[in-house]
Design a protein around this motif. Structure first.
Motif, mmCIF file in Angstrom:
data_model
loop_
_atom_site.group_PDB
_atom_site.id
_atom_site.type_symbol
_atom_site.label_atom_id
_atom_site.label_comp_id
_atom_site.label_asym_id
_atom_site.label_seq_id
_atom_site.Cartn_x
_atom_site.Cartn_y
_atom_site.Cartn_z
ATOM 1 N N ILE A 112 1.060 -0.941 -0.359
ATOM 2 C CA ILE A 112 -0.084 -0.146 0.403
ATOM 3 C C ILE A 112 0.574 1.046 0.109
ATOM 4 N N GLU A 113 0.856 2.323 -0.546
ATOM 5 C CA GLU A 113 1.177 3.375 -0.352
ATOM 6 C C GLU A 113 1.282 3.808 0.884
ATOM 7 N N GLY A 114 2.547 4.442 1.210
ATOM 8 C CA GLY A 114 3.041 4.502 1.980
ATOM 9 C C GLY A 114 3.507 4.144 3.321
ATOM 10 N N ASP A 115 3.021 2.663 2.644
ATOM 11 C CA ASP A 115 3.063 1.202 3.257
ATOM 12 C C ASP A 115 2.437 1.389 5.301
ATOM 13 N N LYS A 116 3.627 0.556 6.100
ATOM 14 C CA LYS A 116 2.450 0.048 6.683
ATOM 15 C C LYS A 116 2.461 1.498 8.586
ATOM 16 N N PRO A 117 3.041 1.892 8.092
ATOM 17 C CA PRO A 117 3.042 3.752 8.953
ATOM 18 C C PRO A 117 2.123 3.564 8.069
ATOM 19 N N LYS A 118 1.309 4.145 7.236
ATOM 20 C CA LYS A 118 0.356 4.408 6.811
ATOM 21 C C LYS A 118 -0.794 4.344 7.871
ATOM 22 N N ILE A 119 -0.525 2.692 7.682
ATOM 23 C CA ILE A 119 -1.833 1.599 8.225
ATOM 24 C C ILE A 119 -2.493 2.459 9.407
ATOM 25 N N ILE A 120 -1.148 2.338 10.306
ATOM 26 C CA ILE A 120 -0.631 2.283 11.508
ATOM 27 C C ILE A 120 -1.302 3.614 12.200
ATOM 28 N N SER A 121 -0.929 4.354 10.897
ATOM 29 C CA SER A 121 -1.717 6.010 11.619
ATOM 30 C C SER A 121 -3.159 5.761 11.183
ATOM 31 N N THR A 122 -3.302 5.576 9.868
ATOM 32 C CA THR A 122 -5.144 5.699 9.761
ATOM 33 C C THR A 122 -5.747 5.367 11.176
ATOM 34 N N PHE A 123 -5.338 3.927 11.473
ATOM 35 C CA PHE A 123 -5.863 3.307 12.528
ATOM 36 C C PHE A 123 -6.178 4.198 13.919
ATOM 37 N N LYS A 124 -4.433 4.866 14.058
ATOM 38 C CA LYS A 124 -4.864 5.713 15.206
ATOM 39 C C LYS A 124 -5.666 7.306 15.389
ATOM 40 N N GLU A 125 -5.272 7.347 14.356
ATOM 41 C CA GLU A 125 -6.441 9.047 13.701
ATOM 42 C C GLU A 125 -8.040 8.590 13.990
ATOM 43 N N GLN A 126 -8.838 6.658 13.610
ATOM 44 C CA GLN A 126 -9.700 7.425 13.626
ATOM 45 C C GLN A 126 -10.201 5.753 13.883
ATOM 46 N N TYR A 127 -9.642 5.540 14.867
ATOM 47 C CA TYR A 127 -10.257 3.987 15.970
ATOM 48 C C TYR A 127 -10.439 4.723 16.588
ATOM 49 N N ASN A 128 -11.536 5.220 17.242
ATOM 50 C CA ASN A 128 -12.023 4.870 18.910
ATOM 51 C C ASN A 128 -12.675 4.572 20.119
ATOM 52 N N SER A 129 -11.205 4.268 20.833
ATOM 53 C CA SER A 129 -11.761 3.161 21.637
ATOM 54 C C SER A 129 -12.730 3.377 22.952
ATOM 55 N N GLU A 130 -12.743 4.370 22.676
ATOM 56 C CA GLU A 130 -13.921 5.173 24.024
ATOM 57 C C GLU A 130 -14.610 4.853 23.950
ATOM 58 N N ILE A 131 -15.756 4.864 22.807
ATOM 59 C CA ILE A 131 -16.925 3.396 22.712
ATOM 60 C C ILE A 131 -17.521 2.871 22.351
ATOM 61 N N VAL A 132 -15.727 1.256 23.085
ATOM 62 C CA VAL A 132 -16.189 0.350 22.983
ATOM 63 C C VAL A 132 -15.672 -0.135 24.311
ATOM 64 N N PRO A 133 -16.468 -1.718 24.304
ATOM 65 C CA PRO A 133 -16.043 -2.359 25.610
ATOM 66 C C PRO A 133 -14.335 -2.852 25.655
ATOM 67 N N LYS A 134 -14.448 -3.171 27.224
ATOM 68 C CA LYS A 134 -13.356 -3.604 26.827
ATOM 69 C C LYS A 134 -13.061 -4.988 26.791
#
Length: 135
Positions: A31-53
């Motif tokens: 993928i363009e941007g390689d794995k760092p792109k994937i990691i940053s995308t999930f870090k920015e968009q995934y909201n762990s505050e709205i999920v069960p533990k």
């Protein structure tokens, strides 16, 4: 093909029986941007505050066609001991939606021809947070 979840417009360029496994073609992630792109995308968009533990592993497998387009997403879930479980939908739906939004998948080639291939991402979830993304 599953008409409930898959796009009818998604084209498998070389036929259903000719979709390569990611490991048949070299590198794990293309993928363009390689794995760092994937990691940053999930870090920015995934909201762990709205999920069960909840904790465990979620694998999302999909096809990248010869044009770099994606579809046919499948989700497999397990606990940290690899026993099947079902995560809360706030976790799986977020991960699936973000995965579907990723663009820039590179074409892979076999004998100089672009091919369709399976790609996957595995998320290690601990207490509702993404701890690791594989491969």
């Amino acid at each position: 093909f599953d008409k409930k979840t898959d796009s009818e417009n998604f084209v498998i360029c070389n036929g259903e029986e000719n979709v390569f496994q990611y490991f048949n073609l070299g590198d794990n992630i293309e993928i363009e941007g390689d794995k760092p792109k994937i990691i940053s995308t999930f870090k920015e968009q995934y909201n762990s505050e709205i999920v069960p533990k909840e904790s465990g592993l979620i694998r999302i497998r999909f096809i990248v066609n010869c044009n770099g387009e994606t579809d046919r997403f499948r989700v497999i879930q397990s606990d940290l001991d690899y026993q099947p479980i079902k995560f809360h939908k706030n976790i799986t739906e977020q991960l699936l939606d973000i995965t579907k939004s990723l663009t820039g998948w590179r074409q892979k080639f076999s004998d100089q021809q672009p091919v369709d291939y399976y790609q996957y991402l595995i998320f290690k979830i601990v207490d509702g947070k993404i701890e690791k993304i594989l491969p």
